[in-house]
Design a protein around this motif. Structure first.
Motif, PDB file in Angstrom:
ATOM      1  N   MET A   1      -6.429   7.591  -4.578  1.00  0.00           N
ATOM      2  CA  MET A   1      -5.003   7.410  -4.347  1.00  0.00           C
ATOM      3  C   MET A   1      -4.299   6.942  -5.605  1.00  0.00           C
ATOM      4  SD  MET A   1      -2.791   5.610  -1.517  1.00  0.00           S
ATOM      5  CE  MET A   1      -1.430   4.583  -1.914  1.00  0.00           C
ATOM      6  N   SER A   2      -4.922   6.069  -6.409  1.00  0.00           N
ATOM      7  CA  SER A   2      -4.228   5.525  -7.573  1.00  0.00           C
ATOM      8  C   SER A   2      -3.853   6.618  -8.564  1.00  0.00           C
ATOM      9  CB  SER A   2      -5.073   4.449  -8.251  1.00  0.00           C
ATOM     10  OG  SER A   2      -6.282   5.003  -8.723  1.00  0.00           O
ATOM     11  N   GLU A   3      -4.728   7.607  -8.760  1.00  0.00           N
ATOM     12  CA  GLU A   3      -4.378   8.688  -9.674  1.00  0.00           C
ATOM     13  C   GLU A   3      -3.235   9.520  -9.125  1.00  0.00           C
ATOM     14  OE1 GLU A   3      -7.468  11.098 -11.349  1.00  0.00           O
ATOM     15  OE2 GLU A   3      -8.866   9.416 -11.262  1.00  0.00           O
ATOM     16  N   SER A   4      -3.269   9.824  -7.825  1.00  0.00           N
ATOM     17  CA  SER A   4      -2.210  10.653  -7.274  1.00  0.00           C
ATOM     18  C   SER A   4      -0.877   9.889  -7.233  1.00  0.00           C
ATOM     19  CB  SER A   4      -2.578  11.159  -5.877  1.00  0.00           C
ATOM     20  OG  SER A   4      -2.754  10.085  -4.983  1.00  0.00           O
ATOM     21  N   LEU A   5      -0.895   8.588  -6.962  1.00  0.00           N
ATOM     22  CA  LEU A   5       0.332   7.806  -6.963  1.00  0.00           C
ATOM     23  C   LEU A   5       0.931   7.768  -8.366  1.00  0.00           C
ATOM     24  CD1 LEU A   5       2.416   5.956  -5.642  1.00  0.00           C
ATOM     25  CD2 LEU A   5       0.901   4.039  -6.160  1.00  0.00           C
ATOM     26  N   GLY A   6       0.109   7.469  -9.345  1.00  0.00           N
ATOM     27  CA  GLY A   6       0.589   7.441 -10.723  1.00  0.00           C
ATOM     28  C   GLY A   6       1.130   8.793 -11.151  1.00  0.00           C
ATOM     29  N   PHE A   7       0.419   9.856 -10.785  1.00  0.00           N
ATOM     30  CA  PHE A   7       0.882  11.199 -11.138  1.00  0.00           C
ATOM     31  C   PHE A   7       2.201  11.510 -10.454  1.00  0.00           C
ATOM     32  CE2 PHE A   7       1.290  15.704 -10.246  1.00  0.00           C
ATOM     33  CZ  PHE A   7       1.257  16.227 -11.527  1.00  0.00           C
ATOM     34  N   LEU A   8       2.314  11.202  -9.157  1.00  0.00           N
ATOM     35  CA  LEU A   8       3.550  11.483  -8.426  1.00  0.00           C
ATOM     36  C   LEU A   8       4.736  10.738  -9.016  1.00  0.00           C
ATOM     37  CD1 LEU A   8       2.301  11.518  -4.727  1.00  0.00           C
ATOM     38  CD2 LEU A   8       3.354  13.423  -5.960  1.00  0.00           C
ATOM     39  N   LEU A   9       4.548   9.467  -9.333  1.00  0.00           N
ATOM     40  CA  LEU A   9       5.634   8.690  -9.932  1.00  0.00           C
ATOM     41  C   LEU A   9       6.029   9.263 -11.294  1.00  0.00           C
ATOM     42  CD1 LEU A   9       4.547   5.052  -9.029  1.00  0.00           C
ATOM     43  CD2 LEU A   9       6.557   6.262  -8.172  1.00  0.00           C
ATOM     44  N   SER A  10       5.032   9.541 -12.116  1.00  0.00           N
ATOM     45  CA  SER A  10       5.297  10.063 -13.455  1.00  0.00           C
ATOM     46  C   SER A  10       5.944  11.438 -13.399  1.00  0.00           C
ATOM     47  CB  SER A  10       3.986  10.118 -14.243  1.00  0.00           C
ATOM     48  OG  SER A  10       4.189  10.684 -15.496  1.00  0.00           O
ATOM     49  N   ASP A  11       5.411  12.317 -12.571  1.00  0.00           N
ATOM     50  CA  ASP A  11       5.944  13.668 -12.495  1.00  0.00           C
ATOM     51  C   ASP A  11       7.347  13.679 -11.901  1.00  0.00           C
ATOM     52  OD1 ASP A  11       5.391  16.370 -13.190  1.00  0.00           O
ATOM     53  OD2 ASP A  11       5.159  16.849 -11.061  1.00  0.00           O
ATOM     54  N   SER A  12       7.595  12.829 -10.904  1.00  0.00           N
ATOM     55  CA  SER A  12       8.941  12.734 -10.330  1.00  0.00           C
ATOM     56  C   SER A  12       9.938  12.243 -11.373  1.00  0.00           C
ATOM     57  CB  SER A  12       8.943  11.806  -9.119  1.00  0.00           C
ATOM     58  OG  SER A  12       8.145  12.346  -8.085  1.00  0.00           O
ATOM     59  N   ALA A  13       9.543  11.243 -12.154  1.00  0.00           N
ATOM     60  CA  ALA A  13      10.423  10.738 -13.214  1.00  0.00           C
ATOM     61  C   ALA A  13      10.689  11.819 -14.258  1.00  0.00           C
ATOM     62  CB  ALA A  13       9.807   9.505 -13.860  1.00  0.00           C
ATOM     63  N   ARG A  14       9.652  12.575 -14.616  1.00  0.00           N
ATOM     64  CA  ARG A  14       9.818  13.664 -15.586  1.00  0.00           C
ATOM     65  C   ARG A  14      10.797  14.700 -15.057  1.00  0.00           C
ATOM     66  NH1 ARG A  14       8.041  18.681 -15.872  1.00  0.00           N
ATOM     67  NH2 ARG A  14       6.688  18.430 -14.069  1.00  0.00           N
ATOM     68  N   LEU A  15      10.651  15.084 -13.804  1.00  0.00           N
ATOM     69  CA  LEU A  15      11.543  16.086 -13.214  1.00  0.00           C
ATOM     70  C   LEU A  15      12.974  15.574 -13.100  1.00  0.00           C
ATOM     71  CD1 LEU A  15       9.087  17.447 -10.520  1.00  0.00           C
ATOM     72  CD2 LEU A  15       9.929  18.690 -12.533  1.00  0.00           C
ATOM     73  N   LEU A  16      13.147  14.302 -12.771  1.00  0.00           N
ATOM     74  CA  LEU A  16      14.491  13.709 -12.732  1.00  0.00           C
ATOM     75  C   LEU A  16      15.136  13.746 -14.116  1.00  0.00           C
ATOM     76  CD1 LEU A  16      14.163  10.593 -10.405  1.00  0.00           C
ATOM     77  CD2 LEU A  16      15.813  12.449 -10.162  1.00  0.00           C
ATOM     78  N   ARG A  17      14.366  13.394 -15.129  1.00  0.00           N
ATOM     79  CA  ARG A  17      14.902  13.425 -16.509  1.00  0.00           C
ATOM     80  C   ARG A  17      15.311  14.840 -16.887  1.00  0.00           C
ATOM     81  NH1 ARG A  17      10.447   9.930 -17.269  1.00  0.00           N
ATOM     82  NH2 ARG A  17       9.239  11.648 -18.152  1.00  0.00           N
ATOM     83  N   ARG A  18      14.457  15.811 -16.587  1.00  0.00           N
ATOM     84  CA  ARG A  18      14.753  17.203 -16.926  1.00  0.00           C
ATOM     85  C   ARG A  18      16.014  17.686 -16.199  1.00  0.00           C
ATOM     86  NH1 ARG A  18      10.037  21.387 -16.355  1.00  0.00           N
ATOM     87  NH2 ARG A  18       9.453  20.412 -18.304  1.00  0.00           N
TER      88      ARG A  18
END
Length: 147
Positions: A1-18
């Protein structure tokens, strides 16, 4: 879960920035510049060192950002009355107008991002994110940067 949570948070932030970058491109401002303007709106008169600390970037990076914002007529440098080597940073009237133009763009983007969430789900989601941030801040001994 920790990898998927970190990935989801990071990827969501990246997509918001884009997405934000795409929506404001025509207004002639970048996301990092928008962040500088928001920080100054909350605390006009800070110096470049304080701004660099808040943004978590090197002082030289902030110096270049402020140079560009000053050249664009968005930020004013004023001499620090207590330190002749330092400059205090202030918003120009032009940047205040730009902030008001960008606010609805940002709000629309958040509305689109949270499409399909009920008001209760939105509130719960924000509360969860605030708790995650509070836990991380406590662990690192940092202060929150609100945007």
């Amino acid at each position: 879960m920790s990898e998927s949570l970190g990935f989801l948070l990071s990827d969501s932030a990246r997509l918001l920035r884009r997405e934000f970058d795409a929506r404001v491109r025509t207004l002639g401002i970048t996301r990092p510049q928008w962040r500088v303007l928001l920080v100054l709106k909350r605390g006009e008169g800070i110096n470049q060192g304080e701004l660099a600390d808040t943004l978590e970037v090197e002082a030289i990076t902030v110096g270049r950002m402020v140079d560009r914002l000053q050249d664009a007529g968005l930020v004013e440098r004023r001499a620090d009355p207590n330190d002749r080597r330092a400059w205090r940073l202030f918003l120009s009237q032009r940047s205040r107008t730009l902030i008001e133009e960008l606010r609805p763009v940002s709000e629309r983007m958040i509305e689109d991002t949270l499409e399909g969430f009920t008001p209760t789900e939105r509130e719960t989601f924000v509360n969860y994110l605030e708790r995650v941030r509070a836990n991380l801040l406590r662990q690192t001994g940092q202060e929150a940067v609100n945007g």
